[in-house]
Motif scaffolding. Structure first.
Motif, PDB file in Angstrom:
ATOM      1  N   GLY A  80       0.816  -1.205   0.000  1.00 51.84           N
ATOM      2  CA  GLY A  80       0.000   0.000   0.000  1.00 51.84           C
ATOM      3  C   GLY A  80       0.851   1.257   0.000  1.00 51.84           C
ATOM      4  O   GLY A  80       0.543   2.242  -0.681  1.00 51.84           O
ATOM      5  N   LEU A  81       1.956   1.228   0.765  1.00 49.03           N
ATOM      6  CA  LEU A  81       2.835   2.395   0.816  1.00 49.03           C
ATOM      7  C   LEU A  81       3.504   2.648  -0.533  1.00 49.03           C
ATOM      8  O   LEU A  81       3.637   3.803  -0.951  1.00 49.03           O
ATOM      9  CB  LEU A  81       3.896   2.224   1.909  1.00 49.03           C
ATOM     10  N   SER A  82       3.905   1.584  -1.236  1.00 49.30           N
ATOM     11  CA  SER A  82       4.524   1.778  -2.550  1.00 49.30           C
ATOM     12  C   SER A  82       3.515   2.336  -3.551  1.00 49.30           C
ATOM     13  O   SER A  82       3.873   3.159  -4.398  1.00 49.30           O
ATOM     14  CB  SER A  82       5.154   0.485  -3.076  1.00 49.30           C
ATOM     15  N   VAL A  83       2.264   1.904  -3.448  1.00 50.41           N
ATOM     16  CA  VAL A  83       1.215   2.476  -4.312  1.00 50.41           C
ATOM     17  C   VAL A  83       1.067   3.964  -4.022  1.00 50.41           C
ATOM     18  O   VAL A  83       1.035   4.794  -4.938  1.00 50.41           O
ATOM     19  CB  VAL A  83      -0.136   1.754  -4.101  1.00 50.41           C
ATOM     20  N   ALA A  84       1.009   4.311  -2.729  1.00 48.87           N
ATOM     21  CA  ALA A  84       0.819   5.708  -2.341  1.00 48.87           C
ATOM     22  C   ALA A  84       1.998   6.576  -2.774  1.00 48.87           C
ATOM     23  O   ALA A  84       1.813   7.654  -3.354  1.00 48.87           O
ATOM     24  CB  ALA A  84       0.604   5.816  -0.834  1.00 48.87           C
ATOM     25  N   LEU A  85       3.212   6.122  -2.499  1.00 45.90           N
ATOM     26  CA  LEU A  85       4.381   6.939  -2.795  1.00 45.90           C
ATOM     27  C   LEU A  85       4.628   7.063  -4.292  1.00 45.90           C
ATOM     28  O   LEU A  85       4.889   8.162  -4.789  1.00 45.90           O
ATOM     29  CB  LEU A  85       5.623   6.381  -2.098  1.00 45.90           C
ATOM     30  N   THR A  86       4.526   5.964  -5.025  1.00 43.91           N
ATOM     31  CA  THR A  86       4.715   6.070  -6.474  1.00 43.91           C
ATOM     32  C   THR A  86       3.566   6.852  -7.111  1.00 43.91           C
ATOM     33  O   THR A  86       3.768   7.563  -8.094  1.00 43.91           O
ATOM     34  CB  THR A  86       4.877   4.692  -7.139  1.00 43.91           C
ATOM     35  N   GLY A  87       2.377   6.764  -6.529  1.00 45.54           N
ATOM     36  CA  GLY A  87       1.257   7.567  -7.015  1.00 45.54           C
ATOM     37  C   GLY A  87       1.508   9.047  -6.808  1.00 45.54           C
ATOM     38  O   GLY A  87       1.221   9.870  -7.691  1.00 45.54           O
TER      39      GLY A  87
END
Length: 147
Positions: A80-87
């Motif tokens: 979830g954090l990688s989705v948020a940060l790359t988003g």
């Protein structure tokens, strides 16, 4: 089955490019846009606000570059954090590209060859950052939704 994984080398190259944009940002403001002389025409508070936003831009470019270099694997692990940060990073660079081509063409930059070449190279970097991080967020979303 197709692999949507973004190559580490592309993330690292984007990291280096983002740090480069942070380093050259003051030169571009000074040499190309005569930014500092324009800022002097503003009221003192507005001068400080403009300088602060300039530092935010420079700081974000640098921070996104460092994150890309130090946390390459984490940026693509499908959490979830990688989705948020790359988003976030994808939105930042996509917004930059859209702004660049929507609003900036109405302004003139100096016609010297080095500035025209620089404009093409910088726009190429911005577009490549947007594509890289859009690809990362897409890949992360697919992984996240499968988990």
């Amino acid at each position: 089955m197709l692999s949507w994984e973004v190559p580490n080398e592309l993330i690292v190259a984007s990291g280096i490019g983002q740090i480069f944009t942070a380093i050259v940002y003051p030169y571009i403001r000074h040499a190309v846009f005569d930014w500092y002389n324009d800022i002097k025409k503003l009221k003192p508070l507005n001068q400080e606000i403009a300088k602060t936003y300039g530092r935010y831009i420079q700081g974000l470019n640098f921070a996104f570059g460092i994150i890309s270099l130090l946390f390459t694997e984490e940026l693509k692990n499908g959490t979830g954090l990688s989705v948020a940060l790359t988003g976030l990073i994808a939105a930042y660079w996509t917004g930059k590209v859209l702004t660049q081509f929507s609003y900036y063409p109405m302004y003139q930059i100096p016609r010297k060859l080095k500035f025209k070449v620089g404009e093409i190279l910088m726009n190429t970097l911005f577009i490549s950052f947007a594509i890289t991080f859009l690809w990362l967020v897409w890949s992360n979303c697919l992984s996240y939704l499968r988990a």
